[in-house]
Write a protein that holds these residues in place. Structure first.
Motif, PDB file in Angstrom:
ATOM      1  N   ASP A 146       0.814  -1.227   0.000  1.00  0.00           N
ATOM      2  CA  ASP A 146       0.000   0.000   0.000  1.00  0.00           C
ATOM      3  C   ASP A 146       0.844   1.272   0.000  1.00  0.00           C
ATOM      4  O   ASP A 146       0.333   2.349   0.331  1.00  0.00           O
ATOM      5  N   HIS A 203      -4.212   3.138  -5.835  1.00  0.00           N
ATOM      6  CA  HIS A 203      -2.977   3.180  -5.040  1.00  0.00           C
ATOM      7  C   HIS A 203      -2.024   2.043  -5.386  1.00  0.00           C
ATOM      8  O   HIS A 203      -0.817   2.159  -5.230  1.00  0.00           O
ATOM      9  N   HIS A 210      -1.989  -6.344  -6.044  1.00  0.00           N
ATOM     10  CA  HIS A 210      -2.433  -6.989  -4.797  1.00  0.00           C
ATOM     11  C   HIS A 210      -3.951  -6.989  -4.621  1.00  0.00           C
ATOM     12  O   HIS A 210      -4.473  -7.760  -3.829  1.00  0.00           O
ATOM     13  N   HIS A 211      -4.658  -6.162  -5.381  1.00  0.00           N
ATOM     14  CA  HIS A 211      -6.124  -6.237  -5.343  1.00  0.00           C
ATOM     15  C   HIS A 211      -6.706  -6.967  -6.555  1.00  0.00           C
ATOM     16  O   HIS A 211      -7.916  -7.182  -6.618  1.00  0.00           O
ATOM     17  N   ASP A 236      -3.258  -9.245   2.748  1.00  0.00           N
ATOM     18  CA  ASP A 236      -3.887  -7.923   2.785  1.00  0.00           C
ATOM     19  C   ASP A 236      -5.337  -8.045   3.264  1.00  0.00           C
ATOM     20  O   ASP A 236      -5.777  -7.306   4.146  1.00  0.00           O
TER      21      ASP A 236
HETATM   22 FE   LIG Z   1      -4.179  -1.927  -1.155  1.00  0.00          FE
END
Ligand SMILES: [Fe+2]
Length: 282
Positions: A145, A185, A209-210, A229
């Motif tokens: 992040d 982000h 990561h998403h 996460d």
């Molecule tokens: Fe994130």
């Protein structure tokens, strides 16, 4: 979003400071199979605060070593080059991550605590699934992040538009970032990782990561960071404004061979991991 603003954000990313020379040298030494413990010790000893951080961590109960570690060379033997690399990187990025990020509803230290949590869980999952590179997973979890530190300024300005979109448009915070700012982000984080010359699998893990299902380089690593996460957010560790809008990707569960029951177990194991305050000894 107009092009000038988009360029402005990209420009900001270009302004991101490079990692300090000494940190880059230490990372190089840890990655070079020909370097010796003496090479590493010599470079680390030039940085007093880093030296004391490494010794403090080596002596924490986390590593459960019965005798006191007094020197960097002993610590290196105990922890290994890769863990030393993680500690060095973590202590450097902590300076960027401790700041308050109003746009994300994150107070001082929140992103840092959350990132360390995600890093520790990432390493745990990596070991659990037999992934060859638990320290890479740790770094991925720690930095996933980092883009928020740059995007925060813009999110803060558009806070109402973004939260309205999340609340009424039934989109995730990430999608709302993208719709309203033109960037999310994770994409900004990817740019930072590229700028720091991170290996491409780590750049990908931060960037996706998403969206682990779009991974092409190392789907396992991306999936590990994604699951860590989501668990971090579920545990409610300093999660901020976007905390409850993320879910576990079926792709990630599948690529790590995890069932829903495994995840439930993982959540309770993660909780045990992070109540050990020594894990946060940086
Ligand atoms: Fe994130």
């Amino acid at each position: 979003m107009n092009d000038t603003r988009l360029e402005h954000i990209v420009g900001k990313v270009k302004d991101i400071p490079m990692l300090p020379d000494r940190i880059n040298r230490i990372i190089k030494i840890t990655e070079d199979p020909d370097s010796t413990i003496e090479d590493l010790e010599k470079e680390i000893l030039l940085d007093q605060s880093l030296t004391s951080k490494i010794l403090r961590l080596a002596n924490s109960t986390h590593y459960g070593y019965p005798r006191k570690i007094n020197t960097i060379s002993q610590a290196t033997i105990l922890l290994g080059f890769k863990t030393i690399k993680s500690i060095v990187l973590a202590s450097t990025v902590s300076k960027m991550m401790v700041k308050e990020l109003k746009g994300y509803g994150l107070g001082k230290n929140d992103l840092w605590t959350q990132s360390q949590t995600c890093a520790i869980i990432s390493r745990y999952i990596a070991k659990d699934v037999g992934f060859n590179g638990p320290e890479t997973a740790y770094i991925g979890g720690l930095l996933r992040d980092i883009g928020k530190t740059i995007l925060n300024y813009y999110v803060e300005k558009e806070y109402n538009a973004i939260t309205n979109r999340v609340q009424f448009g039934k989109v995730s915070f990430l999608e709302a970032e993208e719709e309203i700012l033109g960037f999310n982000h994770a994409q900004v984080g990817e740019k930072i990782a590229e700028r720091w010359n991170f290996p491409q699998e780590l750049v990908e893990a931060i960037g996706l990561h998403h969206n682990p299902e779009t991974s092409t380089i190392d789907p396992k690593l991306v999936s590990i960071v994604h699951i860590a996460d989501s668990i971090t957010m579920m545990l409610g560790i300093s999660i901020g404004a976007d905390g409850l809008t993320y879910n576990f990707s079926p792709f990630a569960l599948h690529s790590l061979n995890y069932s829903t029951q495994d995840i439930e177990q993982l959540i309770s194991q993660s909780y045990d991991l992070i109540i050990d305050k020594d894990s946060f000894n940086l």
